[in-house]
Design a protein around this motif. Structure first.
Motif, PDB file in Angstrom:
ATOM      1  N   GLY A  12      39.062  -2.940 -12.551  1.00 23.49           N
ATOM      2  CA  GLY A  12      38.186  -3.403 -13.459  1.00 23.49           C
ATOM      3  C   GLY A  12      39.069  -3.314 -14.928  1.00 23.49           C
ATOM      4  O   GLY A  12      38.735  -2.892 -16.064  1.00 23.49           O
ATOM      5  N   LYS A  13      40.232  -3.453 -14.989  1.00 25.32           N
ATOM      6  CA  LYS A  13      41.540  -3.136 -16.169  1.00 25.32           C
ATOM      7  C   LYS A  13      40.895  -4.418 -17.384  1.00 25.32           C
ATOM      8  O   LYS A  13      40.813  -3.899 -18.557  1.00 25.32           O
ATOM      9  N   SER A  14      40.874  -5.452 -16.839  1.00 28.25           N
ATOM     10  CA  SER A  14      40.508  -6.460 -17.977  1.00 28.25           C
ATOM     11  C   SER A  14      38.971  -6.259 -18.312  1.00 28.25           C
ATOM     12  O   SER A  14      38.838  -6.503 -19.515  1.00 28.25           O
ATOM     13  N   THR A  15      38.197  -5.930 -17.565  1.00 26.71           N
ATOM     14  CA  THR A  15      36.636  -5.883 -17.674  1.00 26.71           C
ATOM     15  C   THR A  15      36.565  -4.971 -18.833  1.00 26.71           C
ATOM     16  O   THR A  15      35.865  -4.858 -19.535  1.00 26.71           O
ATOM     17  N   LEU A  16      37.076  -3.656 -18.700  1.00 24.91           N
ATOM     18  CA  LEU A  16      36.932  -2.415 -19.531  1.00 24.91           C
ATOM     19  C   LEU A  16      37.994  -2.670 -20.893  1.00 24.91           C
ATOM     20  O   LEU A  16      37.412  -2.537 -22.067  1.00 24.91           O
ATOM     21  N   GLY A  17      38.812  -3.227 -20.727  1.00 21.09           N
ATOM     22  CA  GLY A  17      39.951  -3.463 -21.631  1.00 21.09           C
ATOM     23  C   GLY A  17      39.289  -4.489 -22.821  1.00 21.09           C
ATOM     24  O   GLY A  17      39.483  -4.027 -24.014  1.00 21.09           O
ATOM     25  N   LYS A  18      38.639  -5.620 -22.476  1.00 24.58           N
ATOM     26  CA  LYS A  18      38.172  -6.301 -23.559  1.00 24.58           C
ATOM     27  C   LYS A  18      37.005  -5.616 -24.597  1.00 24.58           C
ATOM     28  O   LYS A  18      37.481  -5.595 -25.727  1.00 24.58           O
ATOM     29  N   PRO A  19      35.997  -5.292 -24.226  1.00 27.78           N
ATOM     30  CA  PRO A  19      35.012  -4.199 -24.890  1.00 27.78           C
ATOM     31  C   PRO A  19      35.781  -3.230 -25.717  1.00 27.78           C
ATOM     32  O   PRO A  19      35.504  -3.062 -26.967  1.00 27.78           O
ATOM     33  N   VAL A  20      36.824  -2.614 -25.089  1.00 32.47           N
ATOM     34  CA  VAL A  20      37.403  -1.400 -25.623  1.00 32.47           C
ATOM     35  C   VAL A  20      38.501  -2.105 -26.723  1.00 32.47           C
ATOM     36  O   VAL A  20      38.437  -1.425 -27.889  1.00 32.47           O
ATOM     37  N   ALA A  21      39.352  -3.362 -26.640  1.00 39.91           N
ATOM     38  CA  ALA A  21      39.895  -3.990 -27.711  1.00 39.91           C
ATOM     39  C   ALA A  21      38.780  -4.207 -28.908  1.00 39.91           C
ATOM     40  O   ALA A  21      39.233  -4.031 -29.972  1.00 39.91           O
ATOM     41  N   ARG A  22      37.697  -4.983 -28.676  1.00 37.68           N
ATOM     42  CA  ARG A  22      36.884  -5.105 -29.657  1.00 37.68           C
ATOM     43  C   ARG A  22      36.536  -3.919 -30.641  1.00 37.68           C
ATOM     44  O   ARG A  22      36.627  -3.938 -31.930  1.00 37.68           O
ATOM     45  N   GLU A  23      36.152  -2.871 -29.893  1.00 41.50           N
ATOM     46  CA  GLU A  23      35.768  -1.835 -30.586  1.00 41.50           C
ATOM     47  C   GLU A  23      36.979  -1.045 -31.619  1.00 41.50           C
ATOM     48  O   GLU A  23      36.573  -0.582 -32.551  1.00 41.50           O
ATOM     49  N   MET A  24      38.152  -1.292 -30.767  1.00 39.77           N
ATOM     50  CA  MET A  24      39.316  -0.598 -31.439  1.00 39.77           C
ATOM     51  C   MET A  24      39.789  -1.448 -32.456  1.00 39.77           C
ATOM     52  O   MET A  24      41.049  -1.160 -32.895  1.00 39.77           O
ATOM     53  N   GLU A  25      39.493  -2.672 -32.545  1.00 40.14           N
ATOM     54  CA  GLU A  25      39.899  -3.814 -33.579  1.00 40.14           C
ATOM     55  C   GLU A  25      41.283  -3.961 -33.122  1.00 40.14           C
ATOM     56  O   GLU A  25      42.206  -3.899 -33.929  1.00 40.14           O
TER      57      GLU A  25
END
Ligand code: S3P
Length: 175
Positions: A12-25
């Motif tokens: 689930g690397k992409s699944t988790l990566g996307k919201p993490v990227a949004r939060e971390m700008e």
């Protein structure tokens, strides 16, 4: 901040990566997809036509290229940390997050997935269970070097973000 998400196929690397990227700008990039765009080919075709070693060279090249970006969340391929000195390089340049997923979940997800993954192509459940249990032992030697380990990655996006923000804060205080 450069954030590298690592873990086995299907973790689930992409699944988790996307919201993490949004939060971390940060910008989100998936290394497999980037490689396919640059090569105008699919990973399955690269493996078939040129072999795995050639794929690993390409993977390394694009990992280095993308690592130059400043604010980045990169979802790597499952094997990326396990070749060359990729894991040490990612740890040197940024923060690595290992999505430690239960092997049972990996098996059922990979059986359901429609994406063609050359290393497990055509395997049935029994073969997949055997492959994952063997390969995980080998790969965890690298994965376990991660700065952050998420034990429940399907639900851990918020915790990962908290850990990353904490690190960013410490780093900014250190100057
Ligand atoms: C691989 C994982 C794949 C892809 C390639 C090899 C591996 O990525 O890079 O098929 O060695 O585990 P995902 O983890 O995104 O499926």
């Amino acid at each position: 901040m450069k954030i590298f998400i690592i873990g086995f196929m299907g973790s689930g690397k992409s699944t988790l990566g996307k919201p993490v990227a949004r939060e971390m700008e940060c910008e989100f990039v998936d290394l497999d997809r980037y490689l396919e765009e640059q090569e105008q080919s699919t990973i399955a075709d690269v493996f078939r036509d040129k072999g795995e070693s050639y794929f690993r060279e390409l993977e390394r090249r694009y990992l280095m290229e993308l690592s130059e970006k400043e604010n980045l969340v990169l979802a790597t391929g499952g094997g990326t940390p396990c070749f060359f000195d990729n894991m040490d390089m990612m740890n040197r340049l940024g923060v690595t997050v290992y999505l430690k997923q239960d092997p049972e979940i990996l098996v059922s997800r990979l059986l359901k997935s429609h994406r063609e993954r050359p290393l497990i192509k055509g395997m049935d459940r029994v073969e997949l269970v055997e492959y994952i249990s063997k390969e995980l032992v080998r790969r965890e030697e690298f994965y376990n070097k991660a700065s952050i380990i998420a034990n429940n990655p399907s639900r851990d996006a918020e915790r990962v973000v908290m850990a990353l923000k904490y690190r960013a804060e410490i780093n900014s205080q250190r100057g």
